[in-house]
Scaffold this active site. Structure first.
Site, short mmCIF file in Angstrom:
data_model
loop_
_atom_site.label_atom_id
_atom_site.label_comp_id
_atom_site.label_asym_id
_atom_site.label_seq_id
_atom_site.Cartn_x
_atom_site.Cartn_y
_atom_site.Cartn_z
N GLY A 352 -2.84 0.50 2.95
CA GLY A 352 -1.77 1.25 3.59
C GLY A 352 -1.27 2.37 2.72
O GLY A 352 -1.64 2.48 1.54
N PRO A 353 -0.41 3.23 3.26
CA PRO A 353 0.11 4.36 2.49
C PRO A 353 1.02 3.91 1.36
O PRO A 353 1.47 2.76 1.33
CB PRO A 353 0.87 5.18 3.54
N GLY A 355 4.22 3.11 -0.95
CA GLY A 355 5.62 2.81 -0.71
C GLY A 355 5.89 1.83 0.41
O GLY A 355 7.06 1.64 0.77
N VAL A 356 4.87 1.18 0.98
CA VAL A 356 5.12 0.26 2.10
C VAL A 356 5.24 -1.19 1.62
O VAL A 356 5.42 -2.09 2.44
CB VAL A 356 4.02 0.37 3.17
N GLY A 357 5.09 -1.44 0.30
CA GLY A 357 5.33 -2.78 -0.21
C GLY A 357 4.08 -3.59 -0.47
O GLY A 357 4.16 -4.82 -0.52
N LYS A 358 2.93 -2.93 -0.69
CA LYS A 358 1.69 -3.68 -0.92
C LYS A 358 1.76 -4.49 -2.22
O LYS A 358 1.35 -5.66 -2.25
CB LYS A 358 0.50 -2.71 -0.98
N THR A 359 2.25 -3.87 -3.27
CA THR A 359 2.31 -4.56 -4.56
C THR A 359 3.39 -5.63 -4.58
O THR A 359 3.17 -6.75 -5.07
CB THR A 359 2.55 -3.54 -5.70
N SER A 675 -10.57 14.18 15.00
CA SER A 675 -9.55 13.80 15.97
C SER A 675 -8.72 14.97 16.47
O SER A 675 -7.91 14.81 17.38
CB SER A 675 -8.62 12.73 15.37
N LYS A 718 -0.22 7.67 13.57
CA LYS A 718 -0.02 8.91 14.34
C LYS A 718 1.14 8.76 15.33
O LYS A 718 1.92 9.70 15.54
CB LYS A 718 -1.32 9.27 15.06
#
Length: 770
Positions: A352-353, A355-359, A675, A718
């Site tokens: 994911g991009p 800052g979304v909380g992956k870590t 796209s 999107k």
């Protein structure tokens, strides 16, 4: 015997060596002057003069003054080619010769020479010196291993004093100057006197070397004596019942560690080797460190998993808002583990991009499972040894970071986070992504072999979690071993909830603000989200809240206020002018401009396609730093509209007299992908028909030459981008209808998704009057 003379004989300069008659030698030739001399010799009678340079370090020979006056005439016996332009000559020394006429030194040196005939007068004196030289040489040959057996045999058989001098001088390890002096002396008696002096010096040097070797041997014997005394002292301590020896202590620890049998046998074998070494030996320290690593690793130590599903879900909900897919996957893992009592840990990959909380979700997973947590950043890692370690034979060798992380965790079943796996790279030191194949393969990692350990280590109990911003740069074999879980960007409502539940209280506490002293309203949070951040995650949102907390801390510390309340009206005074204005993305209905939707590594974004049709010769201009795929989409869109121009009321000749300029703003940013195909087609048709495109419509989809609309990826991101800028209608490929379920319900309710299969439907929906 009359003197032999040779005219115009080629000269081969030698650096650091002297050639003698009656001997064979190999000479490597690489300089131009030498190569030309060899060519001239082989073209003639194969005779060549080998003469030593006075300065062996000098590369070029410019005159005969840089060479000695006496050399050896040789015959070339064999020529061998070496790599490059170098050749190897095998030559036979014929007779000594003095240069009587010098030639010109250029690309080749030639001269006239006359033979030096030995003077055999004073026969009795010559015989005396000859016998003395043979006796000394015999002593040297018996103790000097550097003189070959063949040379020693030849010297013993030799009966000619002059020939003996040549063979002896050729085989002695003496300098160029004394050898050249032996070569130049004409009388045999003078040559023998000079040789006797050299031989006596060599014999004395040999005796000194023997003396030095004896002293070294004595020191070695002394060290061995100390070793045996230490062993005896250790035995005495054992008899007296003193503390156990180092070997016994290590052996006891190895047996009590609970290692697998293969590892235990390896450890005991290395311990036995170490015990036979002196403690001052470098290998002793290497083996001691190796045994310490084996003893420090958690072979059988594990932590017990928390099997309480409700408690685990509660912890995940406390730490993170949303992320339902991850919470569901962890709950499934715990449920299966609770039923079966044992399970090979899966390999999860959060994509994911930023800052979304992956870590941070990986930390929460470790906490809810009750496991230790290890984090390893892979960004910029190029060396394969970072994963597999170095062999212990290298100086300063250490295990790889995988084994080091397990050791630091102290258990064999931690949660191991491999952060930024898409940032791996490779160079001459190896490919770390390939080294990770064994680590992240559930079928292989139970026998992972680190180069330093040299024994298998079971990684199957480790819960590996990897993170990545995108999947494009991850090698396909590595990607196949991981379970992909996508974490998409947050909606405005989710960001507001995250800020209320976590970010405000966290930043206030870090800035020393007491609870209740700072209040940020929901309207203020919405204003920060819309006006000061444009991201998929919440990193910039946290920075903005931190900035407000710092300013609040200043006012509270100064005593100007006792409690601070931040509203939407006061945000601008604290953070400055708005950085983003979402209304600027929504244009009025315009001709030749359409809004597309794009996916980036930091989430979704809107993309404006501008088309200008002008009088010209039918050329197509594409600007905005477009990639090859995007350029091909533009040409496909033009071809479709051109082939169906009559249907849309466009003159067929218009394309031959009109230049088409397609531009995508923010020209410094690279853009690529198929796209944007229907967006380009819409803007092109609008430019040729003069009919405006609805500003409330955004679209995404690939176009074909037959006017079909093909599916795309990243629909959720999107859609969130369209939602952020205030678009109301979103045209999507019909094949992407199945992806609508991934979009948050709040976004689906506010956006009107229009699935299409034909580009004609796109035109009728987006262009006014078509």
């Amino acid at each position: 015997m009359p003197k032999r003379t040779l005219n115009d004989i080629p000269v081969l300069p030698l650096r650091g060596r002297v050639m003698f008659p009656g001997t064979n030698a190999s000479v490597d030739v690489g300089r131009l002057i030498s190569l030309n001399a060899v060519k001239k010799a082989t073209d003639g009678d194969s005779y060549i003069l080998l003469v030593a340079q006075r300065d062996a370090e000098k590369e070029q020979v410019d005159s005969f003054g840089e060479l000695y006056a006496v050399g050896t005439v040789c015959r070339i016996r064999q020529i061998s080619r070496l790599p490059g332009s170098t050749i190897r000559l095998t030559v036979e020394g014929l007779f000594r010769a003095i240069i009587v006429r010098e030639g010109i030194v250029g690309e080749i040196a030639c001269c006239d020479v006359a033979e030096i005939v030995p003077d055999n007068r004073d026969d009795e004196l010559v015989e005396a010196y000859f016998r003395t030289a043979k006796d000394i040489m015999s002593d040297i040959c018996q103790g000097e291993s550097r003189i070959s057996k063949e040379a020693a045999a030849a010297l013993d058989r030799c009966s000619d004093p002059d020939e003996f001098v040549n063979i002896a001088a050729a085989n002695l390890k003496i300098g160029v100057v004394p050898k050249q002096e032996l070569l130049e002396k004409e009388r045999v008696i003078d040559r023998l006197k000079q040789l006797d002096k050299i031989l006596n010096d060599e014999l004395e040097i040999m005796r000194l070397e023997r003396k030095i070797n004896a002293l070294v041997r004595q020191n070695i014997d002394k060290n061995q004596k100390e070793y045996y005394l230490r062993e005896q002292l250790r035995a005495i301590h054992t008899e007296l019942g003193d503390d156990e020896s180092e070997k016994e202590e290590l052996e006891r620890k190895i047996n009590e560690k609970g290692m697998p049998e293969e590892v235990r046998e390896k450890a005991l074998k290395e311990l036995s080797r170490m015990d036979k070494m002196q403690t001052s030996s470098p290998d002793y320290n290497v083996l001691r460190m190796y045994l310490d690593w084996l003893l420090d690793l958690p072979w059988s130590e594990t932590t017990e998993d928390n099997k309480d599903l409700d408690a685990a879900v509660k912890i995940l909900n406390e730490d993170h808002y949303g992320l339902e897919k991850i919470k569901e996957r962890v709950t499934e893992y715990l449920a299966v583990h609770r039923i079966t009592g044992g399970l090979n840990a899966p390999i999860l990959c959060f994509v994911g991009p930023p800052g979304v909380g992956k870590t941070s979700i990986a930390t929460s997973i470790a906490r809810c499972l009750g496991r230790k947590f290890v984090r390893m950043s892979l960004g910029g890692v190029k060396d394969e040894s970072e994963i597999r370690g170095h062999r212990k034979t290298y100086i300063g060798a250490m295990p790889g970071r995988i084994i080091a992380g397990i050791k630091n965790a102290g258990t064999s079943n931690p949660v191991f986070l491999l952060d930024e796996i898409d940032k791996l790279s490779s160079d001459l030191r190896g490919d770390p992504a390939s080294a990770l194949l064994e680590v992240l393969d559930p079928a292989q990692n139970s026998t992972f072999r680190d180069r330093y350990l040299e024994v298998p280590y079971d990684l199957s109990k480790v819960l590996f979690i990897t993170t990545a911003n995108g999947l494009d740069t991850i090698p396909r074999p590595l990607l196949d071993r991981m379970e992909i879980i996508e974490i998409n960007g947050y909606t405005q409502e989710e960001k507001r909830e995250i800020a209320k539940r976590y970010l405000v209280s966290k930043r206030a506490k870090l800035n020393g603000i007491e609870e209740g002293k700072l209040v940020i309203t929901d309207d203020a949070l919405d204003e920060i989200i819309n006006g000061y951040t444009m991201e998929a995650g919440v990193r910039n949102l946290e920075r903005s809240i931190d900035s407000i907390c710092r300013k609040a801390a200043v006012k509270l510390a100064s005593g100007k206020v006792k409690k601070m309340r931040v509203t939407a009206r006061t945000v601008e005074g604290l953070l400055g002018a708005r950085r983003f204005d979402r209304d600027s993305f929504i244009q009025k209905d315009e001709v030749g401009a359409a809004t597309g939707l794009a996916w980036t590594a930091v989430g979704g974004t809107t993309l404006t396609i501008e088309v200008s049709a002008m009088h010209g010769k039918g050329e197509v201009l594409l600007t905005g730093k477009l990639g090859d795929v995007m350029k091909e989409s533009a040409r496909a869109a033009i071809s479709y509209i051109r082939s169906n121009s009559e249907e849309y009321g466009i003159d067929q000749n218009a394309f031959e007299t009109t230049d088409i300029h397609i531009h995508v703003p923010e020209g410094a940013t690279p853009k690529d992908g198929p796209s944007a195909g229907i967006t380009m087609a819409t803007a092109i048709l609008s430019a040729f028909t003069g009919k405006p495109v609805r500003s409330s419509v955004a679209m995404t989809g690939e176009i074909t030459l037959r006017g079909k609309v093909l599916p795309i990826g990243g629909l959720k991101e999107k859609a969130l981008a369209a939602y952020r800028v205030g678009v109301t209608d979103v045209i999507i490929p019909a094949d992407n209808k199945k992806d609508l379920e991934e979009i948050p319900k709040s976004v689906r309710e506010r956006l009107n998704f229009i699935p299409v299969t034909e580009v004609d439907t796109v035109f009728k929906t987006a262009i006014i009057g078509i």
